[in-house]
Scaffold this motif. Structure first.
Motif, short mmCIF file in Angstrom:
data_model
loop_
_atom_site.label_atom_id
_atom_site.label_comp_id
_atom_site.label_asym_id
_atom_site.label_seq_id
_atom_site.Cartn_x
_atom_site.Cartn_y
_atom_site.Cartn_z
N UNK A 91 0.84 -1.20 0.00
CA UNK A 91 0.00 0.00 0.00
C UNK A 91 0.87 1.25 0.00
N UNK A 92 0.38 2.28 -0.69
CA UNK A 92 1.06 3.59 -0.72
C UNK A 92 2.51 3.46 -1.16
N UNK A 93 2.76 2.64 -2.17
CA UNK A 93 4.14 2.40 -2.60
C UNK A 93 4.78 3.67 -3.15
N UNK A 94 5.97 3.95 -2.68
CA UNK A 94 6.68 5.14 -3.14
C UNK A 94 7.02 5.00 -4.63
N UNK A 95 6.73 6.06 -5.38
CA UNK A 95 7.02 6.06 -6.81
C UNK A 95 5.93 5.45 -7.66
N UNK A 96 4.85 4.97 -7.03
CA UNK A 96 3.73 4.40 -7.77
C UNK A 96 2.50 5.27 -7.60
N UNK A 97 1.52 5.09 -8.50
CA UNK A 97 0.31 5.91 -8.48
C UNK A 97 -0.41 5.83 -7.15
N UNK A 98 -0.47 4.64 -6.55
CA UNK A 98 -1.19 4.47 -5.29
C UNK A 98 -0.60 5.26 -4.15
N UNK A 99 0.69 5.55 -4.21
CA UNK A 99 1.35 6.33 -3.18
C UNK A 99 1.41 7.81 -3.48
N UNK A 100 0.74 8.24 -4.54
CA UNK A 100 0.64 9.67 -4.85
C UNK A 100 -0.61 10.25 -4.19
N UNK A 101 -0.62 11.58 -4.03
CA UNK A 101 -1.77 12.25 -3.44
C UNK A 101 -3.00 12.10 -4.34
N UNK A 102 -4.16 11.92 -3.73
CA UNK A 102 -5.39 12.11 -4.50
C UNK A 102 -5.35 13.52 -5.07
N UNK A 103 -5.66 13.70 -6.35
CA UNK A 103 -5.46 15.02 -6.97
C UNK A 103 -6.22 16.15 -6.31
N UNK A 104 -7.34 15.87 -5.66
CA UNK A 104 -8.11 16.95 -5.02
C UNK A 104 -7.50 17.37 -3.69
N UNK A 105 -6.58 16.58 -3.16
CA UNK A 105 -6.06 16.86 -1.82
C UNK A 105 -4.54 16.93 -1.78
N UNK A 106 -3.94 17.17 -2.92
CA UNK A 106 -2.49 17.36 -2.95
C UNK A 106 -2.12 18.65 -2.22
N UNK A 107 -0.97 18.68 -1.56
CA UNK A 107 -0.58 19.89 -0.83
C UNK A 107 -0.49 21.10 -1.74
N UNK A 108 -0.95 22.23 -1.21
CA UNK A 108 -0.85 23.52 -1.89
C UNK A 108 0.29 24.32 -1.25
N UNK A 109 0.72 25.40 -1.88
CA UNK A 109 1.94 26.08 -1.41
C UNK A 109 1.96 26.46 0.06
#
Length: 216
Positions: A91-109
Motif C-alpha cells: 500500500x502507498x508504494x513510493x514512486x507508484x500511483x497508489x502512493x501519490x496524493x489524490x489530486x483533489x487533496x495534494x498539498x498547496x503552497x
C-alpha cells in the motif's frame, strides 16, 4: 459535546493519508472503504472541508503514512498487523500511483506536510507536533483515513499533547460500520473535545477574512 469555536490563527485541519490507494477508484485499499465512504459522502465532505478551511484562512496540514518501499518491516522484531498488511499488498508504494496524493487533496503552497508516520499516529516519530507548535496551533480538526486506526491514534495523541481535538463523523471512513461506531460512539467521546459533522464544523469556522481590496 460543548459548542466549539475555532480561532483562525490557532486552528489546523489535519488531513491524514490522502493517497490514491485510499481515496481513488483503482486504489488498493479503496474497495474496502468504498461502501462506507459512499454512504457518508466522504470525498465530497473532504472537498467541502478543504475549501471551507482555506476560505477561512486556516492552516492545512497533510499527515501522510509511510510510503511503502522494498524491505520495509521485513526485518522488524514485531511489525503490527497493519504494517504486515502493507508489507503484503504494498500500500502507498513510493514512486507508484497508489502512493501519490489524490489530486483533489495534494498539498498547496501554504500547506504543511509532516514527516511520514510508520505506525498509526501522525505524531509518533514525526515532526508534526513541532510544526503545529511553530504555528501556534492549539485546535486540530482531524479528517482522513482510517477512522479507527490513524485518525483515532493521531487524534488521541493530539489530546495527550494538549491540543483541542475535533473528530468529523463524515470526514472519515472505515472497513465496517462497527469500526465507525467504535471510533465515534465508544472511543471518540473518551478523548475528543468535539465530534461533529462536516456541516457543523463548517458552520463553526470563522468567516472568511476580508481582502484588502474589499476593505478599500
Amino acid at each position: 459535546m460543548s459548542e466549539t469555536s475555532y480561532p483562525r490563527e490557532r486552528t489546523a485541519l489535519l488531513l491524514v493519508d490522502p493517497y490514491n490507494d485510499f481515496l481513488s477508484e483503482g486504489g488498493k485499499v479503496f474497495p474496502r472503504i468504498k461502501p462506507i465512504a459512499d454512504q457518508v459522502g466522504l470525498l465530497d465532505n473532504l472537498r467541502r472541508l478543504d475549501g471551507a478551511v482555506r476560505a477561512a484562512d486556516i492552516q492545512v496540514v497533510i499527515v501522510p503514512h509511510r510510503r511503502w518501499e522494498p524491505g520495509d518491516y521485513e526485518n522488524w522484531d514485531h511489525p503490527n498487523p497493519t504494517q504486515r498488511a502493507i508489507m503484503d499488498r504494498h500500500s502507498f508504494a513510493r514512486g507508484e500511483w497508489g502512493g501519490e496524493w489524490h489530486p483533489d487533496f495534494a498539498p498547496k503552497p501554504a500547506d504543511l506536510v509532516a514527516q511520514e508516520h510508520w505506525g498509526q499516529s501522525g505524531f509518533a516519530n514525526t515532526n508534526l507536533d513541532f510544526l503545529l507548535k511553530q504555528k501556534g496551533i492549539t485546535h486540530v480538526i482531524v479528517v482522513g483515513l482510517l477512522a479507527n486506526t490513524c485518525i483515532e491514534s493521531t487524534a488521541r495523541f493530539a489530546m495527550e499533547l494538549g491540543y483541542h481535538v475535533t473528530l468529523v463523523r463524515d470526514g472519515t471512513a472505515a472497513f465496517t460500520h462497527e469500526m465507525m461506531h467504535a471510533a465515534h460512539e465508544l472511543n471518540g467521546p473518551t478523548y475528543a473535545h468535539s465530534i461533529l459533522t462536516t456541516a457543523e464544523v463548517i458552520a463553526a469556522l470563522p468567516e472568511a477574512p476580508q481582502s484588502k481590496e474589499t476593505v478599500k
